[in-house]
Design a protein around this motif. Structure first.
Motif, PDB file in Angstrom:
ATOM      1  N   ILE A 140       0.863  -1.202   0.000  1.00 17.37           N
ATOM      2  CA  ILE A 140       0.000   0.000   0.000  1.00 17.37           C
ATOM      3  C   ILE A 140       0.895   1.246   0.000  1.00 17.37           C
ATOM      4  O   ILE A 140       0.713   2.165  -0.806  1.00 17.37           O
ATOM      5  N   LEU A 141       1.904   1.260   0.863  1.00 19.25           N
ATOM      6  CA  LEU A 141       2.786   2.437   0.956  1.00 19.25           C
ATOM      7  C   LEU A 141       3.578   2.619  -0.335  1.00 19.25           C
ATOM      8  O   LEU A 141       3.690   3.732  -0.853  1.00 19.25           O
ATOM      9  N   SER A 142       4.089   1.498  -0.869  1.00 19.02           N
ATOM     10  CA  SER A 142       4.892   1.620  -2.086  1.00 19.02           C
ATOM     11  C   SER A 142       4.020   2.094  -3.260  1.00 19.02           C
ATOM     12  O   SER A 142       4.447   2.919  -4.062  1.00 19.02           O
ATOM     13  N   PHE A 143       2.779   1.604  -3.343  1.00 18.78           N
ATOM     14  CA  PHE A 143       1.899   2.024  -4.448  1.00 18.78           C
ATOM     15  C   PHE A 143       1.540   3.514  -4.341  1.00 18.78           C
ATOM     16  O   PHE A 143       1.369   4.186  -5.349  1.00 18.78           O
ATOM     17  N   THR A 144       1.411   4.017  -3.106  1.00 26.02           N
ATOM     18  CA  THR A 144       1.074   5.450  -2.994  1.00 26.02           C
ATOM     19  C   THR A 144       2.270   6.301  -3.415  1.00 26.02           C
ATOM     20  O   THR A 144       2.089   7.413  -3.912  1.00 26.02           O
ATOM     21  N   GLN A 145       3.471   5.776  -3.189  1.00 22.68           N
ATOM     22  CA  GLN A 145       4.674   6.584  -3.501  1.00 22.68           C
ATOM     23  C   GLN A 145       5.106   6.467  -4.962  1.00 22.68           C
ATOM     24  O   GLN A 145       5.723   7.384  -5.498  1.00 22.68           O
ATOM     25  N   ASN A 146       4.804   5.326  -5.582  1.00 21.81           N
ATOM     26  CA  ASN A 146       5.250   5.117  -6.967  1.00 21.81           C
ATOM     27  C   ASN A 146       4.037   5.025  -7.878  1.00 21.81           C
ATOM     28  O   ASN A 146       3.492   3.947  -8.076  1.00 21.81           O
ATOM     29  N   TRP A 147       3.648   6.129  -8.377  1.00 27.12           N
ATOM     30  CA  TRP A 147       2.438   6.155  -9.197  1.00 27.12           C
ATOM     31  C   TRP A 147       2.753   6.698 -10.576  1.00 27.12           C
ATOM     32  O   TRP A 147       3.394   7.733 -10.717  1.00 27.12           O
ATOM     33  N   THR A 148       2.334   5.973 -11.620  1.00 22.40           N
ATOM     34  CA  THR A 148       2.513   6.489 -12.983  1.00 22.40           C
ATOM     35  C   THR A 148       1.137   6.779 -13.556  1.00 22.40           C
ATOM     36  O   THR A 148       0.253   5.914 -13.525  1.00 22.40           O
ATOM     37  N   GLN A 149       0.975   7.958 -14.060  1.00 21.57           N
ATOM     38  CA  GLN A 149      -0.312   8.356 -14.651  1.00 21.57           C
ATOM     39  C   GLN A 149      -0.614   7.473 -15.868  1.00 21.57           C
ATOM     40  O   GLN A 149       0.224   7.368 -16.775  1.00 21.57           O
ATOM     41  N   PRO A 150      -1.788   6.829 -15.928  1.00 18.76           N
ATOM     42  CA  PRO A 150      -2.104   6.005 -17.104  1.00 18.76           C
ATOM     43  C   PRO A 150      -2.210   6.846 -18.372  1.00 18.76           C
ATOM     44  O   PRO A 150      -2.492   8.039 -18.286  1.00 18.76           O
ATOM     45  N   VAL A 151      -2.010   6.184 -19.520  1.00 24.43           N
ATOM     46  CA  VAL A 151      -2.030   6.951 -20.773  1.00 24.43           C
ATOM     47  C   VAL A 151      -3.446   7.259 -21.257  1.00 24.43           C
ATOM     48  O   VAL A 151      -3.682   8.270 -21.890  1.00 24.43           O
ATOM     49  N   GLY A 152      -4.363   6.397 -20.959  1.00 22.04           N
ATOM     50  CA  GLY A 152      -5.711   6.631 -21.493  1.00 22.04           C
ATOM     51  C   GLY A 152      -6.801   6.416 -20.473  1.00 22.04           C
ATOM     52  O   GLY A 152      -6.563   5.945 -19.360  1.00 22.04           O
ATOM     53  N   HIS A 153      -8.019   6.803 -20.881  1.00 19.87           N
ATOM     54  CA  HIS A 153      -9.201   6.597 -20.033  1.00 19.87           C
ATOM     55  C   HIS A 153     -10.357   6.384 -20.999  1.00 19.87           C
ATOM     56  O   HIS A 153     -10.743   7.311 -21.720  1.00 19.87           O
ATOM     57  N   SER A 154     -10.882   5.163 -21.042  1.00 20.38           N
ATOM     58  CA  SER A 154     -11.833   4.828 -22.111  1.00 20.38           C
ATOM     59  C   SER A 154     -13.291   5.014 -21.707  1.00 20.38           C
ATOM     60  O   SER A 154     -14.180   4.639 -22.473  1.00 20.38           O
ATOM     61  N   ASN A 155     -13.559   5.557 -20.516  1.00 24.74           N
ATOM     62  CA  ASN A 155     -14.952   5.652 -20.033  1.00 24.74           C
ATOM     63  C   ASN A 155     -15.634   4.289 -20.103  1.00 24.74           C
ATOM     64  O   ASN A 155     -16.777   4.169 -20.546  1.00 24.74           O
ATOM     65  N   CYS A 156     -14.908   3.252 -19.678  1.00 17.23           N
ATOM     66  CA  CYS A 156     -15.407   1.888 -19.849  1.00 17.23           C
ATOM     67  C   CYS A 156     -16.621   1.577 -18.972  1.00 17.23           C
ATOM     68  O   CYS A 156     -17.202   0.499 -19.071  1.00 17.23           O
ATOM     69  N   LEU A 157     -17.013   2.508 -18.112  1.00 13.93           N
ATOM     70  CA  LEU A 157     -18.181   2.242 -17.249  1.00 13.93           C
ATOM     71  C   LEU A 157     -19.453   2.876 -17.799  1.00 13.93           C
ATOM     72  O   LEU A 157     -20.486   2.865 -17.139  1.00 13.93           O
ATOM     73  N   GLY A 158     -19.355   3.430 -19.010  1.00 11.27           N
ATOM     74  CA  GLY A 158     -20.571   3.953 -19.638  1.00 11.27           C
ATOM     75  C   GLY A 158     -20.572   5.460 -19.706  1.00 11.27           C
ATOM     76  O   GLY A 158     -19.679   6.133 -19.206  1.00 11.27           O
ATOM     77  N   ASP A 159     -21.648   5.963 -20.350  1.00 16.12           N
ATOM     78  CA  ASP A 159     -21.693   7.392 -20.650  1.00 16.12           C
ATOM     79  C   ASP A 159     -22.792   8.119 -19.892  1.00 16.12           C
ATOM     80  O   ASP A 159     -23.178   9.221 -20.239  1.00 16.12           O
ATOM     81  N   GLY A 160     -23.348   7.495 -18.857  1.00 13.10           N
ATOM     82  CA  GLY A 160     -24.342   8.198 -18.048  1.00 13.10           C
ATOM     83  C   GLY A 160     -25.771   7.985 -18.513  1.00 13.10           C
ATOM     84  O   GLY A 160     -26.682   8.671 -18.045  1.00 13.10           O
ATOM     85  N   ALA A 161     -26.002   7.058 -19.444  1.00 10.65           N
ATOM     86  CA  ALA A 161     -27.374   6.847 -19.939  1.00 10.65           C
ATOM     87  C   ALA A 161     -27.857   5.426 -19.649  1.00 10.65           C
ATOM     88  O   ALA A 161     -28.792   4.934 -20.292  1.00 10.65           O
ATOM     89  N   ALA A 162     -27.240   4.762 -18.685  1.00 11.92           N
ATOM     90  CA  ALA A 162     -27.581   3.353 -18.421  1.00 11.92           C
ATOM     91  C   ALA A 162     -29.034   3.186 -17.969  1.00 11.92           C
ATOM     92  O   ALA A 162     -29.753   2.312 -18.462  1.00 11.92           O
ATOM     93  N   ALA A 163     -29.467   4.029 -17.043  1.00  9.46           N
ATOM     94  CA  ALA A 163     -30.802   3.831 -16.452  1.00  9.46           C
ATOM     95  C   ALA A 163     -31.902   3.980 -17.503  1.00  9.46           C
ATOM     96  O   ALA A 163     -32.891   3.229 -17.492  1.00  9.46           O
ATOM     97  N   HIS A 164     -31.723   4.946 -18.408  1.00  6.42           N
ATOM     98  CA  HIS A 164     -32.747   5.125 -19.455  1.00  6.42           C
ATOM     99  C   HIS A 164     -32.800   3.912 -20.383  1.00  6.42           C
ATOM    100  O   HIS A 164     -33.877   3.461 -20.774  1.00  6.42           O
TER     101      HIS A 164
END
Ligand code: UD1
Length: 361
Positions: free
Chosen positions: A324-348
């Motif tokens: 946990i401590l090592s992961f908080t100290q060594n963090w690399t920003q990911p290159v992408g973000h695909s919005n893989c959880l949807g676009d906010g229209a799931a309920a409709h």
């Protein structure tokens, strides 16, 4: 007019119910009955959330409360059976993977009522996790499957379920997307907690894997005590009881920790969005952090939101102080973000799919 009945009982169920109830109302042609099993009964885990998320007061509250897993499930099924018989809905909606979810699905199936599962197809592949058992039970009796991710669809396919499977995205993301301006504008919580955006960790821990295992809990507490920034820690009642029961150090005595009762939904989102990182075992917080592009360190051994790990936004440390401590100290920003959880229209999409399905039944 179709009669649909939602079974909810725990905090994450209410969060998913809110956008679905709103969509059912907007699409029209439904009578919506809401049944609260009573699994969560503390105001800050239940009633406060109904008010904040503008969910109507449930038509029924079964008042089951806490208990051993199988006893709680059995009591819920028995009480829900009576409601199902009386109301005789066309379809029962269940949400996520809590004991209330499985109880609702089983009671409906035993009454010959169609079951729609929201957040279908996710797996952690470990039957010692209570939620995994609930996922398996619910999948096995559902008729309609609303998956939040492609992995959910693929997991169902692997076990031969391909009919009435809809990839819709996550309804929790709907709630955040639709209230994003408010979440961003909400600065009051930072003043109240005397913290600076970007300069604190948001920490939660409540899953049985950790709370029922004193060694795991000890490792996790040792890690947060050593973190280099202030920590906001809204504590679940279960975790507070486990720390006291196992005689572990009280995090309220840690200099860097602000120990708080469970927070409301929108303050939580504002805090996740502006945190340096979240450290959590909550599936809900993991996916919310992904949405807000906040790095997440998972203190459980696995997570069902695998896409968020594959994309590098969340990393699995497990209940291990050093990692946990090592992961908080060594963090690399990911290159992408695909919005893989949807676009906010799931309920409709869910409301429309249910309407079409019931029109054909
Ligand atoms: C439940 C869900 C979990 C979800 C979590 C969100 C199951 C198996 N687990 O876990 O998936 O992430 O809700 O909070 O359904 N308690 C109170 N007040 C309450 C409710 C519970 O003090 O209002 C305490 C009791 O000591 C109880 C313990 O929390 O025994 C566990 O409650 P329970 O509803 O069994 O599971 P959660 O840990 O809340």
């Amino acid at each position: 007019m179709h009669k649909v009945l939602s079974v909810v009982g725990a905090r994450p169920n209410f969060i998913k119910l809110a956008p679905v109830h709103a969509a059912i109302k907007a699409v029209g042609g439904f009578e919506h009955i809401i049944v609260h099993t009573g699994q969560h009964y503390d105001a800050n885990l239940s009633d406060d959330l109904f008010k904040e998320l503008e969910i109507p007061t449930p038509n029924y509250n079964l008042g089951i409360g806490s208990g051993r897993q199988a006893q709680q499930l059995g009591q819920m099924i028995a009480a829900l059976d009576e409601v199902m018989e009386k109301e005789s809905p066309d379809l029962v909606l269940v949400y996520g993977d809590t004991n209330s979810t499985a109880a609702g699905a089983i009671a409906a199936a035993k009454n010959g009522i169609k079951v729609a599962h929201i957040e279908a197809g996710l797996r952690e592949y470990d039957k010692l996790i209570p939620e995994e058992v609930n996922k398996l039970l619910t999948t096995s009796v559902a008729d309609l499957y609303f998956c939040p991710t492609k992995t959910g669809v693929a997991n169902l396919q692997k076990i031969g379920i391909t009919q009435n499977v809809h990839l819709v995205g996550d309804v929790g993301i709907d709630l955040i997307s639709n209230n994003l301006e408010h979440i961003i504008a909400n600065k009051g919580i930072f003043e109240k907690l005397h913290i600076i955006p970007g300069q604190y960790y948001f920490f939660t821990c409540h899953r049985a894997n950790n709370t029922e295992n004193p060694l795991a809990l000890k490792q996790i507490l040792a890690a947060i005590e050593q973190l280099d920034l202030p920590i906001v820690f809204p504590i679940h009642p279960r975790t507070a009881k486990a720390i006291a029961y196992h005689n572990l150090p009280n995090p309220a005595s840690f200099q860097n920790v602000q120990l708080l009762p469970p927070l409301n939904f929108f303050d939580t989102q504002s805090l996740i969005r502006s945190a340096r990182m979240v450290i959590t075992d909550s599936g809900g917080v993991v996916k919310e952090a992904y949405f807000h592009k906040t790095p997440g360190i998972i203190i459980d051994r696995q997570i069902e939101w695998v896409e968020t790990v594959e994309e590098g936004w969340n990393r699995i440390a497990g209940p291990d102080c050093k990692r946990i401590l090592s992961f908080t100290q060594n963090w690399t920003q990911p290159v992408g973000h695909s919005n893989c959880l949807g676009d906010g229209a799931a309920a409709h999409q869910i409301a429309h799919a249910i309407k079409n399905y019931l029109a054909q039944c």
